[in-house]
Design a protein around this motif. Structure first.
Motif, PDB file in Angstrom:
ATOM      1  N   THR A  25       0.840  -1.204   0.000  1.00 28.83           N
ATOM      2  CA  THR A  25       0.000   0.000   0.000  1.00 28.83           C
ATOM      3  C   THR A  25       0.873   1.250   0.000  1.00 28.83           C
ATOM      4  OG1 THR A  25      -1.723  -1.168   1.221  1.00 28.83           O
ATOM      5  CG2 THR A  25      -1.818   1.236   1.242  1.00 28.83           C
ATOM      6  N   ARG A 406       0.726 -10.766 -17.517  1.00 27.50           N
ATOM      7  CA  ARG A 406       0.351  -9.680 -16.621  1.00 27.50           C
ATOM      8  C   ARG A 406       0.793  -8.351 -17.227  1.00 27.50           C
ATOM      9  NH1 ARG A 406       1.896 -12.391 -10.685  1.00 27.50           N
ATOM     10  NH2 ARG A 406       0.413 -14.131 -10.870  1.00 27.50           N
ATOM     11  N   HIS A 430      -3.961  -9.870 -17.682  1.00 26.89           N
ATOM     12  CA  HIS A 430      -4.393  -9.490 -16.340  1.00 26.89           C
ATOM     13  C   HIS A 430      -3.640  -8.237 -15.903  1.00 26.89           C
ATOM     14  CE1 HIS A 430      -6.116 -13.546 -16.170  1.00 26.89           C
ATOM     15  NE2 HIS A 430      -4.965 -13.944 -16.672  1.00 26.89           N
ATOM     16  N   ARG A 431      -4.399  -7.235 -15.516  1.00 27.51           N
ATOM     17  CA  ARG A 431      -3.777  -6.009 -15.022  1.00 27.51           C
ATOM     18  C   ARG A 431      -3.475  -6.157 -13.538  1.00 27.51           C
ATOM     19  NH1 ARG A 431      -6.582  -0.022 -14.407  1.00 27.51           N
ATOM     20  NH2 ARG A 431      -4.798   0.958 -13.363  1.00 27.51           N
ATOM     21  N   LYS A 433      -2.833  -4.935  -9.681  1.00 29.05           N
ATOM     22  CA  LYS A 433      -3.396  -3.909  -8.806  1.00 29.05           C
ATOM     23  C   LYS A 433      -2.447  -2.724  -8.724  1.00 29.05           C
ATOM     24  CE  LYS A 433      -5.118  -3.113  -4.111  1.00 29.05           C
ATOM     25  NZ  LYS A 433      -5.352  -3.710  -2.772  1.00 29.05           N
ATOM     26  N   GLU A 434      -1.148  -3.007  -8.727  1.00 31.53           N
ATOM     27  CA  GLU A 434      -0.136  -1.958  -8.673  1.00 31.53           C
ATOM     28  C   GLU A 434       0.478  -1.789 -10.063  1.00 31.53           C
ATOM     29  OE1 GLU A 434       1.710   0.885  -8.338  1.00 31.53           O
ATOM     30  OE2 GLU A 434       1.075   0.394  -6.293  1.00 31.53           O
ATOM     31  N   ASP A 435       0.126  -0.671 -10.742  1.00 31.53           N
ATOM     32  CA  ASP A 435       0.677  -0.423 -12.075  1.00 31.53           C
ATOM     33  C   ASP A 435       2.179  -0.164 -12.030  1.00 31.53           C
ATOM     34  OD1 ASP A 435      -1.765  -0.614 -13.523  1.00 31.53           O
ATOM     35  OD2 ASP A 435      -2.314   1.391 -12.839  1.00 31.53           O
ATOM     36  N   ARG A 465      -0.525  -8.222  -6.245  1.00 32.37           N
ATOM     37  CA  ARG A 465      -1.907  -8.632  -6.478  1.00 32.37           C
ATOM     38  C   ARG A 465      -2.305  -8.304  -7.919  1.00 32.37           C
ATOM     39  NH1 ARG A 465      -0.751 -10.360  -2.298  1.00 32.37           N
ATOM     40  NH2 ARG A 465      -1.773 -10.226  -0.256  1.00 32.37           N
ATOM     41  N   THR A 466      -3.174  -9.138  -8.507  1.00 30.54           N
ATOM     42  CA  THR A 466      -3.770  -8.808  -9.806  1.00 30.54           C
ATOM     43  C   THR A 466      -5.193  -8.318  -9.576  1.00 30.54           C
ATOM     44  OG1 THR A 466      -4.547 -11.083 -10.141  1.00 30.54           O
ATOM     45  CG2 THR A 466      -2.387 -10.510 -11.049  1.00 30.54           C
ATOM     46  N   GLN A 467      -5.736  -7.592 -10.582  1.00 29.10           N
ATOM     47  CA  GLN A 467      -7.124  -7.140 -10.459  1.00 29.10           C
ATOM     48  C   GLN A 467      -7.889  -7.420 -11.749  1.00 29.10           C
ATOM     49  OE1 GLN A 467      -7.206  -2.981  -9.368  1.00 29.10           O
ATOM     50  NE2 GLN A 467      -6.131  -2.303 -11.180  1.00 29.10           N
ATOM     51  N   GLU A 468      -8.018  -6.461 -12.665  1.00 31.64           N
ATOM     52  CA  GLU A 468      -8.849  -6.650 -13.851  1.00 31.64           C
ATOM     53  C   GLU A 468      -8.244  -7.655 -14.826  1.00 31.64           C
ATOM     54  OE1 GLU A 468     -10.711  -2.324 -14.707  1.00 31.64           O
ATOM     55  OE2 GLU A 468      -8.534  -2.401 -14.609  1.00 31.64           O
ATOM     56  N   SER A 469      -9.125  -8.393 -15.508  1.00 32.08           N
ATOM     57  CA  SER A 469      -8.712  -9.306 -16.563  1.00 32.08           C
ATOM     58  C   SER A 469      -9.443  -8.935 -17.851  1.00 32.08           C
ATOM     59  CB  SER A 469      -9.028 -10.757 -16.186  1.00 32.08           C
ATOM     60  OG  SER A 469      -8.275 -11.163 -15.064  1.00 32.08           O
TER      61      SER A 469
END
Length: 496
Positions: A25, A406, A430-431, A433-435, A465-469
């Protein structure tokens, strides 16, 4: 008291700092842009002092914004642009502008390497195709064209080693992930190759010592501590090259998982336990920022930089009115898939993998009066993804199949560009969570070096972590497969 980590990304176009906790975070961030200079055709340079000052400034601002007790910030590490060459004197002061990794002036030196070592022998040792993107040809250019600078040079550094020393490192060091792109390191042995150093007539004394990523190399210099608000006992930890650091920040530490980064450059990587030499010698095999591991990497030199170039052209055409990326993205959304027949070859700084052609140039093909900025912006996005698709094809030809891709970097923030990639690659992406995967990877290395994590795997498990796919649309997948063939044929028509 909870532990925190500071990470700095020294990129090609700007510096960014983030203060992380051990869950990944953010607790404070700052960014500052700086320019590339173009003093002559095929030449790209930067002011190394400007890079250093920007890194100090963003670190100070991130610390101030974080609200974190500075004694809780245990360590600092870096993710940096690679291959950019900084020649420094005994005080670590730059002797000339840094020669950017985007610079193409050293083709003659590449020819000398081909004649003296040969393409196959060079790749077999370094894991690199002969190309002017690496550090070695730039060192040779300074030796040949600026002998007075070469004679005065105490050390040839990349931004990572330069920043570590200026921030307080005990010695001149370079991490192995950055050094493996010099063209003078044996990728299998993880050390300078004395035979190549002798053959290319480079003085070994002018090269830094090599360390593994995650190694503590000193503590923050008192003057830097005073400027940033950190304590002088903050540990300095060797980080990694931006793509290897991003590999850690994306969790690319096991076979079968790959990442596509769209920053200034476009990069496709995957991880291996042994050097992943390509039988065709087209895909670099490099040392990972994860000690003991390796990556294969497909690099294209202008990805986000191509979109930035188009934005700057639009700005100039509108007499200086700013054109935001969000506006470009919206215009591209309105354009039809395939950009109404418009193709873009993204070779604004030569072609990287798999062609490795420093003479290739950027091209719009099929441009008509019916095309506008929307079609041009979408064609740039598609062209960058087409080039990545060629790299993925080379991976697969040599048995490097990826079960998961990713997305990282600034380009991953665009839902359109992410969907275009899924459609062109023909598989889900897969995008994260942290760009800012490079910064996250540097933070994991800093925490590992400081003993906060017992292993890099532990850090990845805690912070990534991953988020959007995004899944490929069948109709667009078919359309883009046809367009990819035309893209490849266009390159062949122009350059083969």
């Amino acid at each position: 008291m909870a532990d925190f980590i500071a990470a700095i990304d020294c990129g090609t176009t700007g510096a960014k700092a983030i203060i992380f906790d051990t869950t990944g975070t953010w607790h404070g961030t700052a960014y500052q842009e700086y320019p590339c200079d173009f003093p002559a055709p095929n030449r790209v340079e930067q002011d190394a002092e400007a890079l250093f000052e920007a890194c100090v400034d963003v670190l100070a601002k991130a610390v101030g914004k974080s609200g974190v007790e500075v004694s809780a910030i245990k360590a600092l590490s870096f993710s940096t642009q690679r291959c950019t060459l900084i020649a420094v004197d005994e005080n670590c002061s730059p002797l000339r502008p840094a020669i950017s990794w985007q610079d193409n002036r050293s083709e003659k030196q590449c020819d000398v390497i081909r004649e003296s070592i040969g393409d196959k022998a060079f790749y077999a040792t370094t894991g690199l195709p002969i190309a002017n993107v690496w550090t070695l040809p730039s060192i040779m250019w300074i030796r040949d064209e600026e002998p007075e600078i070469y004679a005065k040079t105490h050390k040839f550094l990349n931004p990572h080693g330069f920043l570590l020393k200026r921030m307080g490192a005990d010695n001149y060091v370079e991490d192995l992930s950055n050094a493996s792109l010099h063209g003078l390191v044996s990728v299998a042995r993880g050390d300078w190759d004395d035979d190549f150093i002798a053959t290319t007539n480079v003085e070994k004394a002018k090269l830094p010592d090599l360390v593994t990523s995650g190694t503590v190399v000193g503590t923050l210099a008192s003057e830097i501590a005073e400027r940033t608000g950190l304590t002088a006992d903050t540990l300095l930890v060797a980080g990694g090259g931006d793509q290897q650091s991003a590999g850690i920040g994306a969790g690319v530490i096991k076979s079968g998982i790959g990442s596509v980064t769209l920053g200034t450059a476009g990069v496709v990587i995957c991880s291996f336990d042994e050097p992943p030499f390509d039988p065709n010698g087209a895909i670099p095999a490099e040392i990972h920022a994860y000690p003991g591991k390796f990556i294969c990497e497909g690099l294209q030199t202008t990805a986000g930089a191509a979109l930035k170039w188009l934005r700057n052209v639009a700005k100039d055409a509108s007499r200086g009115a700013e054109v935001e990326y969000e506006m470009f993205n919206e215009m591209a959304v309105q354009a039809t898939p395939g950009s109404d027949g418009l193709l873009f070859l993204p070779y604004l700084a030569g072609a990287g993998a798999p062609q490795w052609n420093g003479y290739a140039t950027g091209t719009f093909h099929g441009l008509t009066q019916g095309h506008g900025l929307g079609e041009m912006a979408r064609a740039v996005m598609e062209g960058v993804a087409f080039q990545n698709a060629l790299i993925l094809s080379e991976f697969e030809k040599s048995g490097r199949s990826l079960s998961e891709i990713r997305l990282t970097g600034g380009g991953a923030k665009s839902k359109l560009w992410s969907q275009i990639q899924a459609d062109i690659y023909g598989r889900p992406v897969h995008r994260l969570k942290e760009d800012e995967a490079g910064l996250l990877g540097a933070a994991i290395l800093a925490a590992f070096g400081a003993g906060i994590f017992t292993s890099i795997d532990d850090g990845v498990g805690q912070m990534v972590r991953t988020q959007e796919s995004y899944t490929p649309d069948p109709d667009r997948k078919t359309l883009y497969a046809e367009r990819l063939t035309r893209f490849s044929d266009l390159y062949d028509m122009l350059y083969r």
